[in-house]
Scaffold this active site. Structure first.
Site, mmCIF file in Angstrom:
data_model
loop_
_atom_site.group_PDB
_atom_site.id
_atom_site.type_symbol
_atom_site.label_atom_id
_atom_site.label_comp_id
_atom_site.label_asym_id
_atom_site.label_seq_id
_atom_site.Cartn_x
_atom_site.Cartn_y
_atom_site.Cartn_z
ATOM 1 N N ASP A 117 0.873 -1.174 0.000
ATOM 2 C CA ASP A 117 0.000 0.000 0.000
ATOM 3 C C ASP A 117 0.916 1.232 0.000
ATOM 4 O O ASP A 117 2.145 1.118 -0.183
ATOM 5 C CB ASP A 117 -0.998 -0.036 1.163
ATOM 6 C CG ASP A 117 -0.361 0.188 2.528
ATOM 7 O OD1 ASP A 117 0.885 0.318 2.606
ATOM 8 O OD2 ASP A 117 -1.096 0.239 3.533
ATOM 9 N N HIS B 167 8.769 -24.285 9.016
ATOM 10 C CA HIS B 167 7.666 -24.909 9.752
ATOM 11 C C HIS B 167 6.298 -24.664 9.116
ATOM 12 O O HIS B 167 5.416 -25.506 9.223
ATOM 13 C CB HIS B 167 7.615 -24.371 11.189
ATOM 14 C CG HIS B 167 8.755 -24.854 12.040
ATOM 15 N ND1 HIS B 167 8.722 -24.827 13.420
ATOM 16 C CD2 HIS B 167 9.965 -25.364 11.713
ATOM 17 C CE1 HIS B 167 9.866 -25.309 13.897
ATOM 18 N NE2 HIS B 167 10.640 -25.628 12.886
ATOM 19 N N THR C 197 2.828 -1.646 8.822
ATOM 20 C CA THR C 197 3.261 -2.557 9.888
ATOM 21 C C THR C 197 3.460 -3.992 9.415
ATOM 22 O O THR C 197 4.077 -4.791 10.124
ATOM 23 C CB THR C 197 2.198 -2.611 11.002
ATOM 24 O OG1 THR C 197 0.970 -3.064 10.407
ATOM 25 C CG2 THR C 197 1.997 -1.251 11.658
ATOM 26 N N HIS D 16 6.152 -31.164 9.526
ATOM 27 C CA HIS D 16 5.092 -30.204 9.843
ATOM 28 C C HIS D 16 3.893 -30.298 8.900
ATOM 29 O O HIS D 16 2.921 -29.562 9.070
ATOM 30 C CB HIS D 16 5.654 -28.778 9.804
ATOM 31 C CG HIS D 16 6.644 -28.492 10.885
ATOM 32 N ND1 HIS D 16 6.275 -28.237 12.182
ATOM 33 C CD2 HIS D 16 7.995 -28.465 10.856
ATOM 34 C CE1 HIS D 16 7.355 -28.043 12.913
ATOM 35 N NE2 HIS D 16 8.423 -28.177 12.143
ATOM 36 N N CYS E 134 3.157 -3.260 3.996
ATOM 37 C CA CYS E 134 2.314 -2.119 4.377
ATOM 38 C C CYS E 134 3.057 -1.388 5.502
ATOM 39 O O CYS E 134 4.266 -1.585 5.660
ATOM 40 C CB CYS E 134 0.890 -2.535 4.759
ATOM 41 S SG CYS E 134 0.725 -3.628 6.179
HETATM 42 C C1 RB5 Z 1 -1.932 2.650 6.446
HETATM 43 O O1 RB5 Z 1 -1.983 3.873 7.095
HETATM 44 C C2 RB5 Z 1 -1.641 1.544 7.451
HETATM 45 O O2 RB5 Z 1 -2.744 1.355 8.279
HETATM 46 C C3 RB5 Z 1 -1.293 0.263 6.734
HETATM 47 O O3 RB5 Z 1 -0.199 0.479 5.922
HETATM 48 C C4 RB5 Z 1 -0.934 -0.914 7.604
HETATM 49 O O4 RB5 Z 1 0.022 -0.580 8.546
HETATM 50 C C5 RB5 Z 1 -2.069 -1.649 8.174
HETATM 51 O O5 RB5 Z 1 -1.912 -2.668 8.846
#
Ligand code: RB5
Length: 145
Positions: free
Chosen positions: A11, A99, A68, A133, A66
């Site tokens: 994203d 695994h 996180t 596994h 993304c």
């Molecule tokens: C986008 O702002 C953020 O929420 C997305 O990139 C991600 O971290 C969601 O899990």
């Protein structure tokens, strides 16, 4: 020797790390499903495109980025046949292959350095699934029905 084929997608919060991985992993032929800018988009749309190409056999695995890595992994794991691992260490990246036979690796640009992310991808790519596994993977597949 032909190159390993991988899908990659992000994203808006993952475009820089996506570009970095494409530029560093010269041994990989990437299909880049976007996004290409920092204009806000919804990560499930990009997870779906990359995962579909794995399920169709057009690529062997996929990398999703993304902010996180969490949203991408939640979205990808809704798709039957996808085993997406959200990793933040080289150890868990390696074990996700050994695994869990993870066919998708999820990374967070906002929580990992580029060099560390590259090491995690290489650990995952070089990992060998341990067949003891398999019965657990079969039980995961059964949960999809
Ligand atoms: C986008 O702002 C953020 O929420 C997305 O990139 C991600 O971290 C969601 O899990």
């Amino acid at each position: 020797m032909s190159k390993l084929k991988l899908a990659i997608a992000s994203d808006h919060a993952g475009t820089n790390l996506k570009s970095y991985l494409i530029s560093e992993l010269k041994e990989v032929e990437f299909t880049d499903f976007g996004t290409q800018s920092t204009e806000s988009v919804d990560y499930p749309d990009y997870a779906a495109k990359a995962c579909q190409s794995v399920l169709e056999g057009k690529v062997e695995r996929a990398i999703l980025v993304c902010g996180t890595g969490i949203g991408m992994s939640i979205a990808a794991n809704k798709i039957p046949g996808i085993r997406a691992a959200h990793v933040e260490s080289v150890f868990t990246a390696q074990l996700s292959g050994e695994h869990n036979l993870a066919n998708v690796l999820c990374l967070g640009e906002r929580v990992t350095g580029t060099g560390h992310a590259l090491m995690m991808v290489r650990a995952w790519l070089n990992s060998k699934f341990e067949s003891r596994h398999q019965k657990r993977l079969d039980k995961i597949t059964a949960l999809e029905k």
